[in-house]
Scaffold this motif. Structure first.
Motif, mmCIF file in Angstrom:
data_model
loop_
_atom_site.group_PDB
_atom_site.id
_atom_site.type_symbol
_atom_site.label_atom_id
_atom_site.label_comp_id
_atom_site.label_asym_id
_atom_site.label_seq_id
_atom_site.Cartn_x
_atom_site.Cartn_y
_atom_site.Cartn_z
ATOM 1 N N LYS A 93 24.003 -10.988 -5.545
ATOM 2 C CA LYS A 93 25.386 -10.419 -5.229
ATOM 3 C C LYS A 93 25.019 -9.810 -6.981
ATOM 4 O O LYS A 93 26.095 -9.395 -7.516
ATOM 5 N N ALA A 94 24.534 -10.317 -7.367
ATOM 6 C CA ALA A 94 23.950 -9.765 -8.961
ATOM 7 C C ALA A 94 23.531 -8.694 -9.195
ATOM 8 O O ALA A 94 23.706 -8.228 -10.235
ATOM 9 N N LEU A 95 22.484 -8.339 -7.702
ATOM 10 C CA LEU A 95 22.988 -6.724 -8.359
ATOM 11 C C LEU A 95 23.331 -6.137 -7.546
ATOM 12 O O LEU A 95 23.859 -5.163 -7.787
ATOM 13 N N PHE A 96 24.360 -6.408 -6.702
ATOM 14 C CA PHE A 96 25.210 -6.421 -6.688
ATOM 15 C C PHE A 96 26.589 -5.802 -7.432
ATOM 16 O O PHE A 96 27.319 -4.410 -7.842
ATOM 17 N N GLU A 97 26.635 -6.682 -9.212
ATOM 18 C CA GLU A 97 27.125 -6.781 -9.961
ATOM 19 C C GLU A 97 26.537 -5.750 -10.812
ATOM 20 O O GLU A 97 27.249 -5.107 -11.490
ATOM 21 N N SER A 101 28.417 -1.919 -12.319
ATOM 22 C CA SER A 101 28.194 -1.643 -13.605
ATOM 23 C C SER A 101 27.932 -0.257 -14.337
ATOM 24 O O SER A 101 27.955 0.426 -14.381
ATOM 25 N N ILE A 102 26.878 -0.309 -12.554
ATOM 26 C CA ILE A 102 26.177 1.045 -13.000
ATOM 27 C C ILE A 102 26.995 2.568 -12.347
ATOM 28 O O ILE A 102 27.335 3.194 -13.316
ATOM 29 N N ASN A 106 27.691 4.295 -15.493
ATOM 30 C CA ASN A 106 26.480 5.969 -16.011
ATOM 31 C C ASN A 106 27.300 6.317 -15.012
ATOM 32 O O ASN A 106 26.630 8.286 -14.119
ATOM 33 N N PHE A 107 28.515 7.030 -13.793
ATOM 34 C CA PHE A 107 28.623 7.818 -12.647
ATOM 35 C C PHE A 107 30.095 8.463 -13.474
ATOM 36 O O PHE A 107 30.651 9.293 -14.024
ATOM 37 N N ASP A 108 31.126 7.192 -13.403
ATOM 38 C CA ASP A 108 32.956 7.463 -13.686
ATOM 39 C C ASP A 108 32.980 8.360 -14.799
ATOM 40 O O ASP A 108 33.857 8.738 -14.908
ATOM 41 N N GLN A 109 32.681 7.650 -16.207
ATOM 42 C CA GLN A 109 32.828 8.073 -17.187
ATOM 43 C C GLN A 109 32.465 9.160 -17.130
ATOM 44 O O GLN A 109 32.606 10.444 -18.140
ATOM 45 N N ASP A 160 19.788 -2.963 0.328
ATOM 46 C CA ASP A 160 19.270 -2.211 1.299
ATOM 47 C C ASP A 160 20.293 -2.717 2.875
ATOM 48 O O ASP A 160 20.788 -2.144 3.718
ATOM 49 N N GLU A 161 21.438 -2.764 1.940
ATOM 50 C CA GLU A 161 22.863 -2.778 2.802
ATOM 51 C C GLU A 161 24.097 -1.921 1.750
ATOM 52 O O GLU A 161 23.989 -2.044 0.757
ATOM 53 N N VAL A 162 24.752 -1.394 2.569
ATOM 54 C CA VAL A 162 25.516 -0.174 1.269
ATOM 55 C C VAL A 162 26.684 -1.386 0.972
ATOM 56 O O VAL A 162 27.069 -3.352 1.991
ATOM 57 N N THR A 163 27.723 -1.542 -0.300
ATOM 58 C CA THR A 163 28.181 -2.287 -0.796
ATOM 59 C C THR A 163 29.429 -1.130 -1.385
ATOM 60 O O THR A 163 29.080 0.001 -1.373
ATOM 61 N N LEU A 164 30.744 -2.161 -1.772
ATOM 62 C CA LEU A 164 31.129 -1.608 -2.397
ATOM 63 C C LEU A 164 30.563 -0.709 -3.700
ATOM 64 O O LEU A 164 31.449 0.335 -4.075
ATOM 65 N N ALA A 165 29.865 -0.729 -4.135
ATOM 66 C CA ALA A 165 29.493 0.286 -5.311
ATOM 67 C C ALA A 165 29.071 1.518 -4.824
ATOM 68 O O ALA A 165 29.505 2.659 -5.154
#
Length: 214
Positions: A93-97, A101-102, A106-109, A160-165
Motif C-alpha cells: 500500500k505504501a508503494l501504491f500511495e 503521488s507520482i 509528475n504527470f497530471d500537473q 506487478d499488479e495494476v492499481t488505480l495509480a
C-alpha cells in the motif's frame, strides 16, 4: 439503488471514474450534465458539486465529488469485486500511495494544463498558449524518464499488479497524441506499460465516451 454517475460523456475526469466502475464490475447509471445550457452552474448542481464541475456520484443519497476520491470510494466499497486496484498489505500500500503521488506530481500537473492550452481551449474557439504548452510537455517528457526507470523493474507503477495509480493516467494520457506529444510511446518500458493499460477492456468500454442510461 444503482449508483449514479453525473458528468460529461467525454470528460477526462468522468471517464476516470467510469473506467474504475467498469474495472470493479459495478453497475451504474450515467446521467449527462449539459454544459452548453449551463446546467453545471445551476443551484441544483452546485448543491451536489459546489465548484460547478464534473463528475460526482450519488450512491443512494451519499454524494462524492472529485474523480480520484470517487475512485477510492468505489474500491473501498467493493473490495472483493472485480480487480483489486488498491493493495492492502502495508508495504504494497505504501508503494501504491507512492505511485498515486507520482501521477499527481509528475504527470497530471503537466499533462492536464498542456491539454487545456492545446486541446480544450481551441475546441472552445479560444486561443491557447502554445509556448506554455510546449514547456509543460518538455517537462513531462523529462518526468517520463523517471517512469522509464520504475517500469524497467516492474510491470506497473506500484509493482506487478495494476492499481488505480495506473488507471488515473488514462484520460489525459489518451489526449497527449492529439496535441502532438508522443512521449508515452518513445520509451520502451513506458510504451509497454501504456499499451497494456490502454488495452484493458475497462478503458476500451469508456474511452470514446459514456452512454446515457435510462
Amino acid at each position: 439503488m444503482v449508483l449514479t454517475l453525473y458528468g460529461k460523456p467525454m470528460s477526462t475526469c468522468t471517464r476516470r471514474v467510469a473506467v474504475v466502475l467498469v474495472e470493479k464490475q459495478v453497475l451504474f447509471k450515467f446521467v449527462p450534465v449539459d454544459f452548453s445550457t449551463g446546467e453545471h452552474k445551476t443551484p441544483e448542481h452546485l448543491a451536489k458539486q459546489p465548484f460547478g464541475q464534473v463528475p460526482y456520484i450519488d450512491d443512494d443519497g451519499f454524494i462524492v465529488f472529485e474523480s480520484r476520491a470517487i475512485c477510492r470510494y468505489i474500491c473501498d466499497k467493493y473490495p472483493e469485486q472485480g480487480t483489486s486496484l488498491v493493495p492492502i498489505e502495508l508495504k504494497a500500500k505504501a508503494l501504491f500511495e507512492q505511485a498515486v503521488s507520482i501521477e499527481g506530481s509528475n504527470f497530471d500537473q503537466f499533462a492536464a494544463p498542456a491539454a487545456l492550452e492545446k486541446w480544450f481551449k481551441p475546441n472552445k474557439g479560444l486561443k491557447g498558449n502554445d509556448e506554455l504548452a510546449a514547456a509543460l510537455l518538455s517537462t513531462l517528457d523529462k518526468k517520463l524518464e523517471g517512469y522509464e526507470a520504475i517500469l524497467s523493474k516492474q510491470k506497473y507503477l506500484a509493482g506487478d499488479e495494476v492499481t488505480l495509480a495506473d488507471l488515473f493516467h488514462l484520460p489525459y494520457g489518451s489526449l497527449l497524441p492529439k496535441i502532438g506529444f508522443n512521449g508515452l510511446e518513445e520509451k520502451p518500458n513506458v510504451a509497454r506499460w501504456w499499451k497494456d493499460i490502454t488495452s484493458r477492456q475497462s478503458w476500451l468500454a469508456v474511452k470514446d465516451g459514456i452512454e446515457e442510461t435510462a
